[in-house]
Design an enzyme around this catalytic site. Sequence first.
Site, PDB file in Angstrom:
ATOM      1  NE  ARG A  86      -0.464   0.288   4.988  1.00  0.00           N
ATOM      2  CZ  ARG A  86      -1.081   0.250   6.174  1.00  0.00           C
ATOM      3  NH1 ARG A  86      -2.388   0.053   6.224  1.00  0.00           N
ATOM      4  NH2 ARG A  86      -0.384   0.414   7.289  1.00  0.00           N
ATOM      5  N   GLY A  97      14.106   0.112  25.015  1.00  0.00           N
ATOM      6  CA  GLY A  97      14.473  -0.992  24.140  1.00  0.00           C
ATOM      7  C   GLY A  97      15.405  -0.488  23.048  1.00  0.00           C
ATOM      8  CG  HIS A 139      47.255  -9.682  16.450  1.00  0.00           C
ATOM      9  ND1 HIS A 139      46.717  -9.140  17.603  1.00  0.00           N
ATOM     10  CD2 HIS A 139      48.450  -9.062  16.257  1.00  0.00           C
ATOM     11  CE1 HIS A 139      47.570  -8.242  18.085  1.00  0.00           C
ATOM     12  NE2 HIS A 139      48.628  -8.174  17.284  1.00  0.00           N
TER      13      HIS A 139
END
Length: 466
Positions: free
Chosen positions: A36, A182, A445
């Site tokens: 829509r 949240g 690393h």
Amino acid sequence: MANKSFDLVVIGAGPGGYVAAIRAAQLGMSTAVIEREHLGGICLNWGCIPTKALLRSAEVMHLMKNAGDYGLKAENIGFDVRKVVERSRKVAKRLSDGVRFLLMKNKVTVIDGEGCLAGKGKIVASKDGKDEEISARHIILATGARSRELPGLKADDKTVWTCKEAMVPEAIPASLLVVGSGAIGIEFASFYRDMGAEVTVVEVVDRILPAEDAEIARFAHKAFEKRGIRIMSGSKVTGMRATRKSAKVDIEDTKGNTRTIEVEKVLSAVGITGNVENIGLEGTRIEVDRGHVVVNEWLETGEPGVYAIGDLVGPPWLAHKASHEAVVCVEKIAGQPDVHPLDTRNIPGCTYCHPQIASIGYSEAAAKDAGYEIRVGRFPFTGNGKAITLGDDQGMIKTVFDARTGELLGAHLVGAEVTELIQGYAVARTLETTEVELMHTVFPHPTLSEMMHEAVLAAYDRAIHI
């Protein structure tokens, strides 16, 4: 539209809907998707993507403000909020156009309008007062969700915002109250703080980020306060008086004490509810529980031939969860071999605040509540060379293992780029990896990922760099 009959019709073209349509087309189904508004749905147009563009601007702003830490000079630092928003909108449009291209490439029919169930195997698509009936052997509901509103905290596009208004501000407010801590609330709090607003976060439970591991949430709480974000946990909004220029908000703590603060804007970020209205559920066997459509492990509703996916069916409300459900649902319909139901414990969650937060699986408390005897490993960013070179050495990686079997039960991260690191643990969970395989894996690393290795070693008292 010449063809009005399809093998599969999807209502909603968000990250669940358009993925369902594309996967169905790949499997040889004649497919249509009804949308829509915007292809890509809320996530792409008004959620995940544009907010990350805003947060990237805020991240650059933060680095510019702290240029001296890197031996650099940045003077007269400022921003044009119109251009910040404009960039965010351009990013969203680019990706929405990309979804349209993908649907076209896969020969999916796109129907503009609102889709509504209209009897067995029937859908009506409505636009500008005109209705068109479409038939389908299978129908997937992917209509998504919207922000919940608290009583007395109704958005007015002026003083009280939803997330949508917060994404397109005309100006950065001097002060902002975020209701809800949240992922959505914390991301906006982080963005607006970096852009100069005085930010207060109110959370009704006793800690922020209630879905995260408690230890990670405590770490984040301290980091946010250090950045100047005021946090009021264990508190709720009990009243508000808004004008066009500000709002006076009453906030009550758990002891019943009330204080009133005045802010320029209020952002309501208290969760979402499914878009179950006006899609023809009435008269079907489809059950709705607490604003969400009820489905089984294969995303089937109670109505034969009708399925539902994504935010419409409930938490976790994540785009990647919706996309994965889409694939599971379509492949099950198509009778594909080796289709597996989605285990939500294997879905990583990411919050793109500063510092970032990411997690997967059981928290420490949840693992104990589930009856596991556990081993827990922790490794701080301060022990990692790459984090120190980045100038972003505040963070932690935490692992939770089953002490009996060595299964990785959960992982919880806070710090720089953890939203990228979490995928390593997601793969480990999917492969049912134990601590042995993780210990034997070589991590490069100098990288942040080395901390993932150390956090595993730490759970078994073998960490090297702490």
